[in-house]
Design an enzyme around this catalytic site. Structure first.
Site, mmCIF file in Angstrom:
data_model
loop_
_atom_site.group_PDB
_atom_site.id
_atom_site.type_symbol
_atom_site.label_atom_id
_atom_site.label_comp_id
_atom_site.label_asym_id
_atom_site.label_seq_id
_atom_site.Cartn_x
_atom_site.Cartn_y
_atom_site.Cartn_z
ATOM 1 N N ARG A 160 0.825 -1.213 0.000
ATOM 2 C CA ARG A 160 0.000 0.000 0.000
ATOM 3 C C ARG A 160 0.861 1.265 0.000
ATOM 4 O O ARG A 160 0.501 2.268 -0.603
ATOM 5 C CB ARG A 160 -0.926 -0.007 1.220
ATOM 6 C CG ARG A 160 -1.870 1.188 1.276
ATOM 7 C CD ARG A 160 -3.134 0.827 2.037
ATOM 8 N NE ARG A 160 -3.931 1.964 2.438
ATOM 9 C CZ ARG A 160 -4.814 2.577 1.642
ATOM 10 N NH1 ARG A 160 -4.946 2.194 0.409
ATOM 11 N NH2 ARG A 160 -5.535 3.583 2.101
ATOM 12 N N HIS B 79 0.430 4.480 -2.511
ATOM 13 C CA HIS B 79 0.264 5.871 -2.064
ATOM 14 C C HIS B 79 1.369 6.756 -2.617
ATOM 15 O O HIS B 79 1.130 7.871 -3.058
ATOM 16 C CB HIS B 79 0.268 5.940 -0.532
ATOM 17 C CG HIS B 79 -1.050 5.621 0.070
ATOM 18 N ND1 HIS B 79 -1.500 6.176 1.245
ATOM 19 C CD2 HIS B 79 -2.026 4.791 -0.341
ATOM 20 C CE1 HIS B 79 -2.703 5.706 1.527
ATOM 21 N NE2 HIS B 79 -3.039 4.854 0.588
ATOM 22 N N ASN C 255 -5.551 8.656 7.185
ATOM 23 C CA ASN C 255 -4.644 8.401 8.293
ATOM 24 C C ASN C 255 -4.647 6.957 8.772
ATOM 25 O O ASN C 255 -3.720 6.509 9.401
ATOM 26 C CB ASN C 255 -4.987 9.336 9.453
ATOM 27 C CG ASN C 255 -6.482 9.391 9.688
ATOM 28 O OD1 ASN C 255 -7.212 8.560 9.190
ATOM 29 N ND2 ASN C 255 -6.912 10.367 10.466
ATOM 30 N N HIS D 273 -5.896 -5.710 -3.019
ATOM 31 C CA HIS D 273 -6.701 -5.983 -1.821
ATOM 32 C C HIS D 273 -6.883 -7.481 -1.568
ATOM 33 O O HIS D 273 -7.726 -7.865 -0.772
ATOM 34 C CB HIS D 273 -8.056 -5.279 -1.926
ATOM 35 C CG HIS D 273 -7.944 -3.783 -1.825
ATOM 36 N ND1 HIS D 273 -8.987 -2.927 -2.068
ATOM 37 C CD2 HIS D 273 -6.893 -2.988 -1.509
ATOM 38 C CE1 HIS D 273 -8.582 -1.673 -1.906
ATOM 39 N NE2 HIS D 273 -7.309 -1.675 -1.568
HETATM 40 C C1 HEM Z 1 -8.433 1.682 -6.527
HETATM 41 C C2 HEM Z 1 -8.558 2.451 -5.492
HETATM 42 C C3 HEM Z 1 -8.202 2.067 -4.091
HETATM 43 C C4 HEM Z 1 -8.913 2.387 -2.992
HETATM 44 C C5 HEM Z 1 -10.205 3.199 -2.943
HETATM 45 C C6 HEM Z 1 -8.237 1.817 -1.863
HETATM 46 C C7 HEM Z 1 -8.646 1.955 -0.556
HETATM 47 C C8 HEM Z 1 -8.082 1.324 0.513
HETATM 48 C C9 HEM Z 1 -8.508 1.454 1.874
HETATM 49 C C10 HEM Z 1 -9.613 2.377 2.353
HETATM 50 C C11 HEM Z 1 -7.751 0.612 2.629
HETATM 51 C C12 HEM Z 1 -7.874 0.350 4.120
HETATM 52 C C13 HEM Z 1 -7.489 1.512 4.968
HETATM 53 C C14 HEM Z 1 -7.916 1.236 6.362
HETATM 54 O O1 HEM Z 1 -9.117 1.286 6.620
HETATM 55 O O2 HEM Z 1 -7.054 0.928 7.209
HETATM 56 C C15 HEM Z 1 -6.850 -0.053 1.752
HETATM 57 C C16 HEM Z 1 -5.939 -1.000 2.149
HETATM 58 C C17 HEM Z 1 -5.025 -1.577 1.306
HETATM 59 N N1 HEM Z 1 -4.820 -1.275 -0.012
HETATM 60 FE FE1 HEM Z 1 -6.029 -0.137 -1.179
HETATM 61 N N2 HEM Z 1 -7.138 1.146 -2.284
HETATM 62 C C18 HEM Z 1 -7.058 1.268 -3.643
HETATM 63 C C19 HEM Z 1 -6.072 0.772 -4.457
HETATM 64 C C20 HEM Z 1 -5.017 0.013 -4.024
HETATM 65 C C21 HEM Z 1 -3.886 -0.381 -4.851
HETATM 66 C C22 HEM Z 1 -3.675 0.049 -6.296
HETATM 67 C C23 HEM Z 1 -3.099 -1.170 -4.081
HETATM 68 C C24 HEM Z 1 -1.816 -1.841 -4.452
HETATM 69 C C25 HEM Z 1 -1.594 -2.366 -5.614
HETATM 70 C C26 HEM Z 1 -3.731 -1.268 -2.784
HETATM 71 C C27 HEM Z 1 -3.265 -2.035 -1.744
HETATM 72 C C28 HEM Z 1 -3.808 -2.054 -0.483
HETATM 73 C C29 HEM Z 1 -3.344 -2.939 0.570
HETATM 74 C C30 HEM Z 1 -2.276 -4.001 0.450
HETATM 75 C C31 HEM Z 1 -4.096 -2.624 1.703
HETATM 76 C C32 HEM Z 1 -3.974 -3.244 3.104
HETATM 77 C C33 HEM Z 1 -2.998 -2.406 3.904
HETATM 78 C C34 HEM Z 1 -2.666 -2.991 5.267
HETATM 79 O O3 HEM Z 1 -3.099 -4.088 5.608
HETATM 80 O O4 HEM Z 1 -1.919 -2.298 5.989
HETATM 81 N N3 HEM Z 1 -4.877 -0.527 -2.782
HETATM 82 N N4 HEM Z 1 -7.053 0.401 0.472
HETATM 83 C C1 LIG Z 2 -8.203 10.803 10.704
HETATM 84 O O1 LIG Z 2 -8.511 12.011 10.059
HETATM 85 C C2 LIG Z 2 -9.836 12.423 10.263
HETATM 86 C C3 LIG Z 2 -10.093 13.653 9.433
HETATM 87 O O2 LIG Z 2 -9.076 14.596 9.577
HETATM 88 C C4 LIG Z 2 -10.022 12.668 11.777
HETATM 89 O O3 LIG Z 2 -11.350 13.081 12.022
HETATM 90 C C5 LIG Z 2 -9.747 11.397 12.532
HETATM 91 O O4 LIG Z 2 -9.830 11.603 13.923
HETATM 92 C C6 LIG Z 2 -8.372 10.878 12.218
HETATM 93 N N1 LIG Z 2 -8.205 9.558 12.831
HETATM 94 C C7 LIG Z 2 -7.079 9.165 13.421
HETATM 95 C C8 LIG Z 2 -7.096 7.780 13.974
HETATM 96 O O5 LIG Z 2 -6.100 9.861 13.519
#
Ligand code: HEM
Ligand SMILES: *[C@@H]1O[C@H](CO)[C@@H](O)[C@H](O)[C@H]1NC(C)=O
Ligand SMILES: *[C@@H]1O[C@H](CO)[C@@H](O)[C@H](O)[C@H]1NC(C)=O
Ligand SMILES: *[C@@H]1O[C@H](CO)[C@@H](O)[C@H](O)[C@H]1NC(C)=O
Ligand SMILES: *[C@@H]1O[C@H](CO)[C@@H](O)[C@H](O)[C@H]1NC(C)=O
Length: 357
Positions: A77, A81, A109, A210
């Protein structure tokens, strides 16, 4: 083949068929080497300046993942980013960047693991100890992502190298503008990724990242509360509500319920069974423009692996710095001009040089 009919000996036939087999087995390589390289990047950039680079990284990460395979997801990830925000220039690592190690309060975050930053700088230290300060943090991030995929069971692929580290911080605005939200539907994803020259096949393949890792309730709770997203499987939704009793719960769950730690094509099988975690995942199967791509990857893991590699190499070249642009950071979290240790080292050298005069 016709040219060989005058040599019908068994050994020649075996030789021919082994050639055919070999070229068949290399088919995936042909696919990824056909991705055009950005000027300044090359497949063998550190061949003479740091020949041990890839083995140093592979060896260390194999140890790290043996203790905690979850770190592989964090590193994958991190590369995503980095590349999406301002290009693959390690700006994501800078203290003071909107998703860098010092500003975890800036959204998104919840996503980046602090250990991912530490692992990258640890790798940088090992590599620089061996080769000197010649390898960029951006290249280390790209190689760590590759090894995360491979060591989790996914395809192995070569990474074009020669990226330089950026001097500009990623602001909160550029971070927010460039990372799609998990609540995005396919229309939004296709539009946003098209601005980075990524097409529908790239969008579906890259989302396959994912297949490993975790997400927080706040990233998908809007699909549960107040009303349940109708594209979710009932039992799946019920289980998620137990994990996330309220929409602001800080619990986490896996992104791929079938094989959460294995890099495979099960993520697409999840989507076909309405068990995708985020809207951005599940809508790839709901939307008729991407549905067939999802199905094809669910049915054919090799096809997914080949396409994932192609799309990763594309993503890994998004607005990279090369040649004399940027710098090679001595510490991945700090620009060289802000690095007090470098400054004092240079000053000491200056003083020594002066005292010799
Ligand atoms: C297409 C749009 C994408 C969206 C909207 C997206 C969104 C997210 C979100 C919201 C999370 C979890 C964050 C959390 O709640 O902790 C996540 C996790 C992750 N994403 Fe994506 N992502 C995208 C594309 C990608 C791409 C292109 C990759 C890599 C090729 C990727 C790899 C990962 C991985 C490996 C995780 C798990 C991270 C962990 O376990 O620490 N994502 N993603
Ligand atoms: C993540 O960012 C949002 C928006 O700025 C904030 O409301 C939230 O408290 C933050 N969460 C953490 C775990 O830092
Ligand atoms: C996708 O989301 C955008 C932004 O929320 C919305 O305007 C659009 O109508 C949605 N498209 C579909 C097909 O649901
Ligand atoms: C959730 O947040 C609470 C309060 O901020 C904290 O005490 C708790 O340790 C957190 N739980 C997890 C699993 O992170
Ligand atoms: C400077 O060196 C000290 C001691 O080696 C180290 O702890 C610190 O992180 C370094 N700071 C930078 C900016 O590299």
């Amino acid at each position: 083949m016709a040219g060989f009919t005058s040599f019908p000996s068994a050994s020649v036939l075996i030789w021919i068929s082994s050639l055919l087999l070999a070229s068949y087995a290399c088919a995936s390589e042909a696919v990824y080497y056909s991705v055009p390289l950005v000027n300044g990047l090359s497949w063998s950039f550190y061949e003479s300046s740091c020949p041990k680079l890839e083995s140093i990284i592979r060896k260390k990460l194999a140890k790290v993942f043996k203790k905690d395979i979850g770190q592989a997801a964090g590193l994958l990830r991190l590369h995503f980013h980095d590349c999406f925000v301002q290009g693959c220039d390690a700006s994501v690592l800078l203290d003071g960047s909107a998703s860098g190690p010092s500003e975890k309060d800036a959204p998104p975050n919840l996503s980046l693991r602090s250990q991912a930053f530490e692992i990258i700088d640890n790798l940088r230290e090992r590599v620089h100890k061996k080769c000197g300060c010649v390898v960029s943090c951006a290249d280390i991030v790209a190689l760590a992502a590759r090894d995360s995929v491979y060591l989790s069971g996914g395809p192995e692929y070569d990474v074009p190298l020669g990226r330089r580290d950026g001097l500009n911080f990623a602001t909160r605005e550029t971070t927010l503008d460039n990372l799609p939200a998990p609540s995005s539907n396919t229309s939004v994803l296709l539009t946003e990724l098209a601005t980075k020259n990524l097409d529908a096949t790239d969008v579906v393949a890259l989302s396959g990242g994912h297949t490993i890792g975790i997400g927080h309730c706040t990233s998908f709770a809007s699909r549960l509360y107040p009303t349940q997203d109708s594209t979710m499987d009932q039992t799946f939704a019920k289980n998620l509500k137990e994990i996330c009793p309220t929409s602001d719960s800080n619990a986490t769950t896996v992104l791929d319920i079938r094989s959460p730690n294995k890099f495979d094509n099960k993520y697409y099988v999840d989507l076909m069974n309405r068990q995708g975690l985020f809207t951005s995942d599940q809508d790839l199967y709901t939307d008729s423009r991407t549905r067939e791509i999802v199905t094809s990857f669910a049915l054919d893991e090799d096809l997914f692996f080949q396409q994932f590699v192609t799309s990763m190499i594309k993503m890994g070249q998004l607005t990279v710095l090369t040649g004399g642009e940027g710098e090679i950071r001595a510490n991945c979290f700090v620009r060289n001009s802000d690095n007090v240790n470098l400054t004092s080292a240079v000053e000491e050298e200056d003083q020594e040089a002066h005292s010799e005069l």
